[in-house]
Each structure stands twice: as structure tokens, then as C-alpha cells.
Design an enzyme around this catalytic site. Structure first.
Site, PDB file in Angstrom:
ATOM      1  N   SER A  35    -117.839  42.902   6.490  1.00 56.57           N
ATOM      2  CA  SER A  35    -117.064  43.605   5.468  1.00 56.57           C
ATOM      3  C   SER A  35    -117.917  44.310   4.416  1.00 56.57           C
ATOM      4  O   SER A  35    -117.425  45.203   3.740  1.00 56.57           O
ATOM      5  CB  SER A  35    -116.071  42.666   4.791  1.00 56.57           C
ATOM      6  N   LYS A  74    -118.087  40.407  -2.198  1.00 58.10           N
ATOM      7  CA  LYS A  74    -117.370  41.684  -2.324  1.00 58.10           C
ATOM      8  C   LYS A  74    -118.004  42.494  -3.449  1.00 58.10           C
ATOM      9  O   LYS A  74    -118.831  42.006  -4.200  1.00 58.10           O
ATOM     10  CB  LYS A  74    -115.894  41.463  -2.673  1.00 58.10           C
TER      11      LYS A  74
END
Length: 159
Positions: A35, A74
Site C-alpha cells: 500500500s 500510511k
């Protein structure tokens, strides 16, 4: 520094991490999942500063808001009234704030400072250096800002 390793059995696109612990405010974390590509890849080892001040554009380590036993890496896109809006660098994968909304500040554990393996890469430059790398003339050098971990033009939070 003794490392307490934790493995998550959830297979999928989410970056599962195993983290170290101890008395120091720093830890080494293994990234698992795509990701954060192209910034971080599956198998990268990164150094996290726990409790560090977070600003928009920083790569952060957080507890997943829906599964707090899962730690994820993230990019902090922006601060909102209910917490941080987090995005994956890999725009083709979800499982970020577009799916679960803003992440409360208390779930943000720290800031990712640098990648130490397989190659060293700085991910958290000082604010003055970040501004310098985005201005002329250094801002015109292709890829220079990215080598220092400055995310330009990647943050596009959707509301």
C-alpha cells in the site's frame, strides 16, 4: 534493543507491521504489503520515532481504527477535526481513510523517519529542508525532493 516481534495472519493489501519495543522512543518496523509503494515496499525495515510530532505529508505508524491490534504505515494527508486523514501512496489500493475515515490522534503512534533496509532512505526531513527542496532552484531538480522523503503532489484527500 530487544525486539518484540508480532506477526499478523491477515493476508491482503494492508501493510502489516511487526514492531520493536523498549525504553527508547525509537523502534524498527518491518513493512508487509504494497500500500505504500513506491515510497516503501514489502519487506522494507523502517525506523519509527514514537510520539513524534506529525505534520501533513509525514509517513506515520498508526493502529488501524477498525482492528487496533493491527499496526499500519500510511501517509498523513491532513489533520481534521476528528483526527488524521491517512492515505496509501499506492493509489490503486484502498484500506486508508477513504474506507475508514479520519484516524483519532491517540491511534497515531509515531513518525517513520527512515528506511534502513534494503537501502537507506530518509523519509522525514526537517521542515526547513522540506521547504528548501520544494522551492527554486532545488525544486526543479527531478526526484531530489523524493530522495529526501518529501511528498509533493501526492496528497489529494477526498472528503
Amino acid at each position: 534493543m530487544a525486539a518484540l516481534r508480532r506477526r499478523d495472519t491477515d493476508a491482503g493489501p494492508e501493510p502489516v507491521v511487526r514492531t520493536g519495543g523498549g525504553l527508547l522512543p525509537f523502534g524498527v518496523v518491518d513493512v508487509d504489503g504494497p500500500s505504500m509503494v513506491p515510497t516503501l515496499y514489502d519487506g522494507d525495515k523502517v525506523v519509527v520515532k514514537y510520539g513524534a510530532r506529525i505534520r501533513a505529508g509525514a509517513v506515520v505508524l498508526v493502529r488501524h481504527p477498525m482492528r487496533q491490534d493491527l499496526l499500519v504505515v500510511k501517509r498523513a494527508a491532513e489533520r481534521r477535526s476528528k483526527g488524521w486523514w491517512l492515505l496509501s501512496d499506492n493509489q490503486f489500493l484502498g484500506n486508508d481513510s477513504r474506507d475508514f475515515g479520519p484516524v483519532p490522534q491517540e491511534l497515531v503512534l509515531g513518525r517513520v523517519l527512515l528506511r534502513v533496509s534494503p537501502s537507506v532512505g530518509w523519509l522525514a526531513p526537517a521542515h526547513w529542508l522540506e521547504r528548501l527542496l520544494c522551492r527554486w532552484p532545488l525544486g526543479r531538480v527531478p526526484g531530489l525532493a523524493a530522495r529526501f522523503g518529501v511528498a509533493r503532489g501526492r496528497l489529494s484527500p477526498s472528503r
